[in-house]
Enzyme design. Sequence first.
Site, PDB file in Angstrom:
ATOM      1  N   ARG A  56       3.820   3.447  12.348  1.00  0.00           N
ATOM      2  CA  ARG A  56       2.391   3.191  12.587  1.00  0.00           C
ATOM      3  C   ARG A  56       1.850   4.278  13.518  1.00  0.00           C
ATOM      4  NH1 ARG A  56      -0.101  -0.051   9.495  1.00  0.00           N
ATOM      5  NH2 ARG A  56       1.287  -1.772   9.956  1.00  0.00           N
ATOM      6  N   CYS A 101       0.807  -1.233   0.000  1.00  0.00           N
ATOM      7  CA  CYS A 101       0.000   0.000   0.000  1.00  0.00           C
ATOM      8  C   CYS A 101       0.839   1.282   0.000  1.00  0.00           C
ATOM      9  CB  CYS A 101      -0.944   0.002   1.202  1.00  0.00           C
ATOM     10  SG  CYS A 101      -0.161  -0.549   2.728  1.00  0.00           S
ATOM     11  N   HIS A 110      -3.171   6.132   4.875  1.00  0.00           N
ATOM     12  CA  HIS A 110      -1.727   6.277   5.098  1.00  0.00           C
ATOM     13  C   HIS A 110      -1.302   7.662   4.591  1.00  0.00           C
ATOM     14  CE1 HIS A 110      -1.598   2.182   6.194  1.00  0.00           C
ATOM     15  NE2 HIS A 110      -0.828   1.670   5.260  1.00  0.00           N
TER      16      HIS A 110
HETATM   17  P1  NAP Z   1      -7.475  -9.651   7.907  1.00  0.00           P
HETATM   18  O1  NAP Z   1      -8.503  -8.608   8.103  1.00  0.00           O
HETATM   19  O2  NAP Z   1      -6.821 -10.264   9.096  1.00  0.00           O
HETATM   20  O3  NAP Z   1      -8.143 -10.843   7.021  1.00  0.00           O
HETATM   21  C1  NAP Z   1      -7.446 -12.006   6.712  1.00  0.00           C
HETATM   22  C2  NAP Z   1      -8.240 -12.818   5.717  1.00  0.00           C
HETATM   23  O4  NAP Z   1      -7.467 -13.980   5.362  1.00  0.00           O
HETATM   24  C3  NAP Z   1      -9.550 -13.333   6.277  1.00  0.00           C
HETATM   25  O5  NAP Z   1     -10.493 -13.424   5.241  1.00  0.00           O
HETATM   26  C4  NAP Z   1      -9.172 -14.713   6.767  1.00  0.00           C
HETATM   27  O6  NAP Z   1     -10.257 -15.615   6.835  1.00  0.00           O
HETATM   28  C5  NAP Z   1      -8.231 -15.146   5.669  1.00  0.00           C
HETATM   29  N1  NAP Z   1      -7.372 -16.225   6.141  1.00  0.00           N
HETATM   30  C6  NAP Z   1      -6.503 -16.186   7.171  1.00  0.00           C
HETATM   31  N2  NAP Z   1      -5.947 -17.407   7.357  1.00  0.00           N
HETATM   32  C7  NAP Z   1      -6.496 -18.216   6.424  1.00  0.00           C
HETATM   33  C8  NAP Z   1      -6.344 -19.585   6.103  1.00  0.00           C
HETATM   34  N3  NAP Z   1      -5.533 -20.386   6.787  1.00  0.00           N
HETATM   35  N4  NAP Z   1      -7.070 -20.089   5.061  1.00  0.00           N
HETATM   36  C9  NAP Z   1      -7.917 -19.290   4.389  1.00  0.00           C
HETATM   37  N5  NAP Z   1      -8.109 -17.979   4.636  1.00  0.00           N
HETATM   38  C10 NAP Z   1      -7.406 -17.454   5.657  1.00  0.00           C
HETATM   39  O7  NAP Z   1      -6.291  -9.134   7.002  1.00  0.00           O
HETATM   40  P2  NAP Z   1      -6.349  -8.059   5.801  1.00  0.00           P
HETATM   41  O8  NAP Z   1      -6.007  -6.730   6.334  1.00  0.00           O
HETATM   42  O9  NAP Z   1      -7.602  -8.227   5.019  1.00  0.00           O
HETATM   43  O10 NAP Z   1      -5.084  -8.514   4.954  1.00  0.00           O
HETATM   44  C11 NAP Z   1      -5.033  -9.775   4.330  1.00  0.00           C
HETATM   45  C12 NAP Z   1      -3.753  -9.851   3.519  1.00  0.00           C
HETATM   46  O11 NAP Z   1      -3.821  -8.898   2.451  1.00  0.00           O
HETATM   47  C13 NAP Z   1      -2.480  -9.493   4.294  1.00  0.00           C
HETATM   48  O12 NAP Z   1      -1.963 -10.615   4.974  1.00  0.00           O
HETATM   49  C14 NAP Z   1      -1.570  -9.020   3.196  1.00  0.00           C
HETATM   50  O13 NAP Z   1      -0.926 -10.100   2.579  1.00  0.00           O
HETATM   51  C15 NAP Z   1      -2.533  -8.381   2.214  1.00  0.00           C
HETATM   52  N6  NAP Z   1      -2.546  -6.925   2.400  1.00  0.00           N
HETATM   53  C16 NAP Z   1      -1.940  -6.190   1.478  1.00  0.00           C
HETATM   54  C17 NAP Z   1      -1.888  -4.849   1.601  1.00  0.00           C
HETATM   55  C18 NAP Z   1      -1.157  -4.072   0.601  1.00  0.00           C
HETATM   56  O14 NAP Z   1      -0.364  -3.271   1.014  1.00  0.00           O
HETATM   57  N7  NAP Z   1      -1.387  -4.261  -0.680  1.00  0.00           N
HETATM   58  C19 NAP Z   1      -2.476  -4.194   2.669  1.00  0.00           C
HETATM   59  C20 NAP Z   1      -3.119  -4.950   3.612  1.00  0.00           C
HETATM   60  C21 NAP Z   1      -3.142  -6.322   3.465  1.00  0.00           C
HETATM   61  P3  NAP Z   1     -11.017 -15.860   8.244  1.00  0.00           P
HETATM   62  O15 NAP Z   1     -11.893 -14.675   8.464  1.00  0.00           O
HETATM   63  O16 NAP Z   1     -11.792 -17.112   7.971  1.00  0.00           O
HETATM   64  O17 NAP Z   1      -9.983 -16.012   9.294  1.00  0.00           O
HETATM   65  O1  3JN Z   2       1.077  -2.405   7.495  1.00  0.00           O
HETATM   66  C1  3JN Z   2       0.524  -1.886   6.521  1.00  0.00           C
HETATM   67  O2  3JN Z   2       0.082  -0.745   6.561  1.00  0.00           O
HETATM   68  C2  3JN Z   2       0.428  -2.648   5.259  1.00  0.00           C
HETATM   69  C3  3JN Z   2       0.545  -4.094   5.505  1.00  0.00           C
HETATM   70  C4  3JN Z   2       0.693  -4.960   4.549  1.00  0.00           C
HETATM   71  C5  3JN Z   2       0.869  -6.372   4.840  1.00  0.00           C
HETATM   72  C6  3JN Z   2       0.429  -6.901   6.054  1.00  0.00           C
HETATM   73  C7  3JN Z   2       0.637  -8.243   6.339  1.00  0.00           C
HETATM   74  C8  3JN Z   2       1.289  -9.052   5.448  1.00  0.00           C
HETATM   75  C9  3JN Z   2       1.503  -7.194   3.918  1.00  0.00           C
HETATM   76  C10 3JN Z   2       1.899  -6.642   2.598  1.00  0.00           C
HETATM   77  O3  3JN Z   2       1.017  -6.387   1.809  1.00  0.00           O
HETATM   78  O4  3JN Z   2       3.088  -6.482   2.330  1.00  0.00           O
HETATM   79  C11 3JN Z   2       1.728  -8.535   4.238  1.00  0.00           C
HETATM   80  C12 3JN Z   2       2.421  -9.442   3.302  1.00  0.00           C
HETATM   81  O5  3JN Z   2       1.761  -9.908   2.379  1.00  0.00           O
HETATM   82  O6  3JN Z   2       3.610  -9.708   3.487  1.00  0.00           O
END
Ligand code: NAP
Ligand code: 3JN
Length: 340
Positions: free
Chosen positions: A239, A133, A246
């Site tokens: 943070r 992000c 952000h």
């Molecule tokens: P979150 O609110 O904690 O949601 C996690 C999601 O992943 C939930 O739907 C969860 O399902 C699912 N999950 C976790 N463990 C799982 C498993 N073993 N099998 C299947 N599904 C599972 O997290 P979020 O903020 O949405 O972020 C999710 C991911 O997106 C992060 O880990 C990161 O890789 C990515 N992300 C990217 C950015 C970016 O900068 N582009 C920003 C934020 C996040 P349940 O509800 O069933 O537990």
């Molecule tokens: O911390 C933030 O503001 C962005 C977080 C991104 C994030 C959180 C958990 C795992 C990532 C990411 O997108 O890089 C990951 C990950 O996929 O490594």
Amino acid sequence: MSEKKYNVAIAGATGAVGGAMLEVLKRRDFPINELRLLASERSVGKKLKFQGEEIAVQLLSEDAFEGIDIALFSAGATRSLDFAPAAAKAGAVVIDNSSAYRMDPEIPLVVPEVNPHAIADYKKHGIIANPNCSTIQMLVALKPILDKVGIKRLVISTYQAVSGSGAKAIEELDAQVKAYAAGDPLEASVYPHQIAFNCLPQIDSFLDNGYTKEEMKMVNETRKIFEDDSIGITATTVRVPVFYGHSESVNVETKHKITSAEVKELMASAPGVKLVDNPENGEYPLATACEGEFDTLVGRIREDDSIENGINLWVVSDNILKGAALNAVQIAETFIQNYK
Ligand code: NAP
Ligand code: 3JN
């Protein structure tokens, strides 16, 4: 957009980013035939609303992608490594929000306003990576400057909202603020310290070079997307107790001179950017103003007189939208327009 409709899966549909994906698909009227919602066994059977319809969550598994055209992944890097190849093998193009594949030289890392041409490389593995992000919003603002005068060096400080750490972190800040107001002890479990009324100069874990993983993501992803490893980049990611949005201070050393007036002109017409820069009236980008916005807000544009060619920017964006869900859906839109 074409008349064809697509079968779309969201892996991680119950999460903060997954929920935003549902919102963005709806707001942008993405042409959907079937929408399949996937998550862990904890959520199987839970119903989520999409366009008035209730859709039951299914288990994320290797077999969950049959008939899917586009799979949006936001269930963490481990799940992407475990299941994205199976989704691609089943014929879907995977758009992955995690860090799992971002730095793989064979996988395109895409911000549609910046390097849409890179999507063409999706064919190698059937996977397109969505950047971090903090990288996405910065590059949307920097692209016009890069094209006009080139970029030599970036000095970045970020002020990142708790929603970047997922749904549990949003609850933690909320609970700490309420506990503080009630005079109760503050409990921290997502973050190593209290986040309410605090600033934590740590996002993700520390590496041997003293930087955090988040800081090095900004360095490495920027160089990959701009296709220029010579850009000097140093980042400090922090943070802050903000729910959504952000904010970033970006000091840009350009290769050739550009004035602040010229940068303002560039920002006024840059795709995905909204210029908010009337400081004399108290108008500048704010996290509270970016929530729900698709555009990245840019302001506080001024020359840095401490170097020959320097510009300062203040860049603010909804981290869950442009930083994750919106960028992923825009990749999907560009993909179906040009490659499907
Ligand atoms: P979150 O609110 O904690 O949601 C996690 C999601 O992943 C939930 O739907 C969860 O399902 C699912 N999950 C976790 N463990 C799982 C498993 N073993 N099998 C299947 N599904 C599972 O997290 P979020 O903020 O949405 O972020 C999710 C991911 O997106 C992060 O880990 C990161 O890789 C990515 N992300 C990217 C950015 C970016 O900068 N582009 C920003 C934020 C996040 P349940 O509800 O069933 O537990
Ligand atoms: O911390 C933030 O503001 C962005 C977080 C991104 C994030 C959180 C958990 C795992 C990532 C990411 O997108 O890089 C990951 C990950 O996929 O490594």
